[in-house]
Design an enzyme around this catalytic site. Structure first.
Site, mmCIF file in Angstrom:
data_model
loop_
_atom_site.group_PDB
_atom_site.id
_atom_site.type_symbol
_atom_site.label_atom_id
_atom_site.label_comp_id
_atom_site.label_asym_id
_atom_site.label_seq_id
_atom_site.Cartn_x
_atom_site.Cartn_y
_atom_site.Cartn_z
ATOM 1 N N CYS A 67 10.127 1.281 2.121
ATOM 2 C CA CYS A 67 11.001 0.070 2.606
ATOM 3 C C CYS A 67 12.136 0.021 2.439
ATOM 4 C CB CYS A 67 10.713 -0.878 1.076
ATOM 5 S SG CYS A 67 11.225 -0.058 -0.367
ATOM 6 N N GLU A 73 11.930 -4.976 10.927
ATOM 7 C CA GLU A 73 10.885 -3.750 10.176
ATOM 8 C C GLU A 73 10.336 -2.863 11.063
ATOM 9 O OE1 GLU A 73 8.903 -4.704 7.049
ATOM 10 O OE2 GLU A 73 10.227 -3.126 5.460
ATOM 11 N N LYS A 120 -2.947 -7.571 -8.710
ATOM 12 C CA LYS A 120 -3.263 -7.168 -6.972
ATOM 13 C C LYS A 120 -2.886 -6.398 -6.029
ATOM 14 C CE LYS A 120 -4.546 -8.421 -2.643
ATOM 15 N NZ LYS A 120 -4.311 -7.695 -2.538
ATOM 16 N N GLY A 127 6.103 -6.294 -0.896
ATOM 17 C CA GLY A 127 5.426 -6.371 0.492
ATOM 18 C C GLY A 127 6.379 -6.712 1.320
ATOM 19 N N GLY A 128 5.489 -7.551 2.606
ATOM 20 C CA GLY A 128 6.283 -8.032 3.428
ATOM 21 C C GLY A 128 6.877 -8.706 3.292
ATOM 22 N N TRP A 169 0.669 -1.128 -0.293
ATOM 23 C CA TRP A 169 -0.158 0.097 0.034
ATOM 24 C C TRP A 169 1.262 0.989 -0.050
ATOM 25 C CZ3 TRP A 169 1.680 1.813 4.296
ATOM 26 C CH2 TRP A 169 2.487 1.419 5.701
ATOM 27 N N ASN A 170 1.953 1.445 -0.274
ATOM 28 C CA ASN A 170 2.873 2.558 0.555
ATOM 29 C C ASN A 170 3.209 3.623 -0.496
ATOM 30 O OD1 ASN A 170 4.380 -0.011 -0.077
ATOM 31 N ND2 ASN A 170 6.305 1.946 0.513
ATOM 32 N N GLU A 217 10.313 -8.716 -3.296
ATOM 33 C CA GLU A 217 10.599 -7.259 -2.725
ATOM 34 C C GLU A 217 10.391 -6.605 -1.602
ATOM 35 O OE1 GLU A 217 13.059 -5.425 -4.306
ATOM 36 O OE2 GLU A 217 12.848 -5.911 -6.452
ATOM 37 N N LEU A 218 11.371 -7.745 -0.775
ATOM 38 C CA LEU A 218 10.795 -7.614 0.763
ATOM 39 C C LEU A 218 11.272 -6.032 1.355
ATOM 40 C CD1 LEU A 218 11.043 -10.742 1.473
ATOM 41 C CD2 LEU A 218 8.933 -9.856 0.092
HETATM 42 P P1 NAD Z 1 1.930 -7.182 2.457
HETATM 43 O O1 NAD Z 1 3.090 -8.417 3.036
HETATM 44 O O2 NAD Z 1 0.801 -7.636 4.166
HETATM 45 O O3 NAD Z 1 0.743 -7.067 1.668
HETATM 46 C C1 NAD Z 1 1.257 -6.399 0.673
HETATM 47 C C2 NAD Z 1 0.379 -7.458 -0.644
HETATM 48 O O4 NAD Z 1 0.584 -8.876 -0.246
HETATM 49 C C3 NAD Z 1 -0.823 -6.862 -0.373
HETATM 50 O O5 NAD Z 1 -1.613 -7.270 -2.225
HETATM 51 C C4 NAD Z 1 -1.271 -8.468 0.024
HETATM 52 O O6 NAD Z 1 -3.381 -7.874 -0.090
HETATM 53 C C5 NAD Z 1 -1.376 -8.908 -0.385
HETATM 54 N N1 NAD Z 1 -0.514 -10.634 0.532
HETATM 55 C C6 NAD Z 1 -0.592 -10.457 1.695
HETATM 56 N N2 NAD Z 1 -0.437 -11.595 1.860
HETATM 57 C C7 NAD Z 1 -1.117 -12.677 0.771
HETATM 58 C C8 NAD Z 1 -0.599 -13.993 0.235
HETATM 59 N N3 NAD Z 1 -0.508 -14.754 1.337
HETATM 60 N N4 NAD Z 1 -0.758 -14.144 -0.380
HETATM 61 C C9 NAD Z 1 -1.067 -13.638 -1.583
HETATM 62 N N5 NAD Z 1 -0.812 -11.821 -1.360
HETATM 63 C C10 NAD Z 1 -0.585 -11.908 -0.076
HETATM 64 O O7 NAD Z 1 2.963 -5.765 2.727
HETATM 65 P P2 NAD Z 1 1.891 -4.623 3.542
HETATM 66 O O8 NAD Z 1 2.198 -4.139 4.702
HETATM 67 O O9 NAD Z 1 1.218 -4.554 2.045
HETATM 68 O O10 NAD Z 1 3.520 -3.761 3.166
HETATM 69 C C11 NAD Z 1 4.729 -3.236 3.900
HETATM 70 C C12 NAD Z 1 5.543 -4.013 3.287
HETATM 71 O O11 NAD Z 1 5.981 -3.787 1.827
HETATM 72 C C13 NAD Z 1 7.042 -3.488 4.479
HETATM 73 O O12 NAD Z 1 7.497 -4.821 4.469
HETATM 74 C C14 NAD Z 1 7.369 -2.815 3.310
HETATM 75 O O13 NAD Z 1 8.851 -3.722 3.292
HETATM 76 C C15 NAD Z 1 7.061 -3.810 1.950
HETATM 77 N N6 NAD Z 1 7.636 -3.335 0.691
HETATM 78 C C16 NAD Z 1 8.907 -3.633 0.360
HETATM 79 C C17 NAD Z 1 9.415 -2.877 -1.109
HETATM 80 C C18 NAD Z 1 10.915 -2.989 -2.036
HETATM 81 O O14 NAD Z 1 10.522 -2.655 -2.912
HETATM 82 N N7 NAD Z 1 11.564 -4.576 -1.397
HETATM 83 C C19 NAD Z 1 8.856 -1.824 -1.584
HETATM 84 C C20 NAD Z 1 7.899 -1.341 -0.452
HETATM 85 C C21 NAD Z 1 7.124 -1.724 0.145
#
Ligand code: NAD
Length: 514
Positions: free
Chosen positions: A306, A407, A197, A250-251, A173-174, A272-273
């Site tokens: 991130c 984090e 998604k 994502g995370g 979401w960021n 990309e975590l």
């Molecule tokens: P999140 O992992 O909770 O969610 C990310 C996405 O994954 C969402 O669309 C969510 O609905 C989906 N998702 C969650 N569980 C899933 C599953 N089991 N199967 C498939 N999809 C699933 O992360 P967030 O809270 O939205 O974002 C914050 C995180 O993203 C932080 O950890 C941040 O460091 C990371 N991030 C990384 C980068 C990068 O480029 N490395 C950039 C931005 C954010």
């Protein structure tokens, strides 16, 4: 509602279909049409400035995921898309870039509404966004195989890059649209079709973006969007037999689940975590710039990036001075509505994220870190329910504390002293992550040495948070797998095939390999 230069028929307002009470209604986008979730379910999207619901978003289940993937699969095999030359695909992407440029302000307004980021930063991001589509549009017809001078007689051997098929792109979401562009632009340039998604917290901009995709002239089904909760429909997307490739940002928790699920059917995955990036200030640094770099690293976007420089490593001789300068710099920061150009600190994007920040601040205090600033919610006049949080600083942090290892994804800075270069490297690299690092020094030698020794996908020397579509981005260790951006990223969305053409009509002994 902000207006857009889009033709009225394509964009009546900020949202596709207004509902009663000024709520926006966002539907899935499948096979070139906006459609409700089959079960009719929706989720609420809230404005972090007021915590009020501003949109209803379709809440997909596995049956909706299947519809979207099937549509993408049909589109992949449809000559309308498959038969396009790479040059024609590139032209479509560049047209999409032009449409984004014309609608940048409108897209910025939608993202601000959904995640509360500063309009000042979003305007810059959205004006930059077309470059992803120009860059990969330009690359589309420049991917070349090779003719291989093999050591086998009587054959012509050459390689070709081919698209993979259906690519699933999962975003946080960021920074919804930029993080989507890192995936969507190379995936389409390579000739794939896509199911997007977005985060359940920020689906609106991705769905509005589909109007631009349509206007650009992409055939139906080439780009699809499913919205909803990852834990409800994510597995259906990741494990769908027609999905060939998964691009996830994502995370780490979701990343691990996705990597495990994808491994079962050998799907290609990029991840990309998160990170726990060190921002290191040496005693020979230009301290005015370094302090600004520390602030940019952790308090820009309220630390919800991130690459947040959440561990500030200070050489012991300048520790106290930098701490004082940081406190002074932050003494008159302006909280406010993200749409106000004078606002410096906008709200935290989501209520769960706010709770996570509060939990980690409590953990740090329990661990014995010293809270020297912040550690509390802030009430901003006119927005009593807004999710504002004071930039928070801890000193006396040891690198083994959880606040230094995990984090937070919020405006929480841990300050850790170090003695010399070796000590700084040891502390900086003592993490499971390796996304980014910053170094502040006037010594060129030291800058180069540190860039070599730090285990991070990106190292900034005397700057922080610079990125470009032209440069690879990704993490070491548990910060992820793969790189986005730059020329090689397009190849990550392609399969490499080796073709053997016999130039000798005689088939040699069929029982012996040539
Ligand atoms: P999140 O992992 O909770 O969610 C990310 C996405 O994954 C969402 O669309 C969510 O609905 C989906 N998702 C969650 N569980 C899933 C599953 N089991 N199967 C498939 N999809 C699933 O992360 P967030 O809270 O939205 O974002 C914050 C995180 O993203 C932080 O950890 C941040 O460091 C990371 N991030 C990384 C980068 C990068 O480029 N490395 C950039 C931005 C954010």
């Amino acid at each position: 509602m902000p207006s857009s230069p889009l033709p009225a028929a394509a964009n009546p307002a900020i949202c596709s279909t207004p509902l009663a009470g000024n709520l926006c209604d966002y539907q899935l986008y499948i096979d070139g049409a906006f459609v409700p979730a089959q079960a009719g379910a929706t989720l609420d999207s809230t404005d972090p400035v007021t915590c009020a619901v501003w949109a209803k978003v379709a809440r997909a289940d596995p049956s909706d995921v299947d519809r979207a993937v099937q549509a993408a699969h049909r589109a992949f095999h449809n000559p309308e898309w498959r038969g396009l030359s790479a040059s024609a695909r590139g032209a479509l992407l560049r047209k999409l870039g032009d449409l984004i440029a014309q609608n940048a302000d409108w897209l910025a307004q939608i993202e601000m509404k959904d995640n509360g980021k500063l309009i000042a930063e979003l305007s810059v991001q959205m004006r930059y966004l077309p470059n992803y589509y120009y860059y990969y549009g330009g690359l589309a017809d420049k991917v070349q195989g090779a003719t291989i001078p093999t050591d086998k007689p009587g054959v012509l051997n050459y390689t070709r890059y081919e698209p993979m098929g259906v690519v699933a792109c999962i975003m946080p979401w960021n920074s919804p649209l930029p993080l989507m562009a890192f995936k969507l632009a190379p995936a389409l340039a390579a000739g794939n079709t896509v199911v997007l998604k977005p985060s359940e917290f920020t689906s609106a901009s991705t769905l509005e973006f589909m109007k631009l995709v349509e206007l650009a002239g992409f055939p139906k089904g080439v780009v699809n969007v499913v919205t909803g909760f990852g834990h409800e429909m994510g597995e259906a997307l990741v494990t769908h037999p027609m999905v060939e490739r998964i691009a996830f940002t994502g995370g780490p928790d979701a990343g691990r689940i996705i990597a495990e699920q994808a491994a079962r059917s050998m799907k290609r995955v990029s991840l990309e975590l998160g990170g726990k990036s060190p921002n290191i200030i040496f005693e020979d640094a230009d301290l005015d710039q370094a302090v600004k770099g520390a602030v940019a690293g952790i308090f820009a976007a309220s630390g919800q990036t991130c690459v947040a420089g959440s561990r500030l490593l200070l050489q012991r001789s300048i520790h106290d001075e930098v701490v004082q300068r940081l406190l002074a710099f932050l003494s008159d920061i302006r909280f406010g509505h993200p749409g106000d150009p004078d606002t410096q600190i906008a709200p935290i994007s989501t209520a769960p994220q706010m709770r996570k920040i509060e939990d980690y601040v409590a953990i740090a205090q329990a661990e014995g870190a010293q809270l020297i600033r912040g550690g509390r919610r802030v009430e901003v006049s006119g927005y009593p329910d807004g999710l504002f949080y004071d930039p928070t600083i801890f000193t006396g942090v040891s690198n083994r504390m959880r606040i230094a290892q995990e984090e937070v994804f919020g405006p929480v800075l841990s300050i850790i002293p170090f003695e010399d270069e070796d000590d700084a490297v040891a502390i900086a690299n003592d993490t499971i992550y390796g996304l980014a690092a910053g170094v502040w020094t006037r010594s060129l030698d030291r800058g180069v040495r540190m860039a070599e020794r730090l285990r991070a996908g990106t190292v900034w020397v005397n700057n922080y948070r610079s990125t470009s579509v032209t440069s690879p981005f990704g993490g070491f260790g548990q910060s992820g797998i793969g790189r986005e951006g730059g020329m090689t990223a397009i190849l990550d969305y392609m399969e490499l095939k080796s073709v053997w053409l016999s130039t000798n009509v005689e088939i040699p002994n069929p029982f012996i390999r040539r």
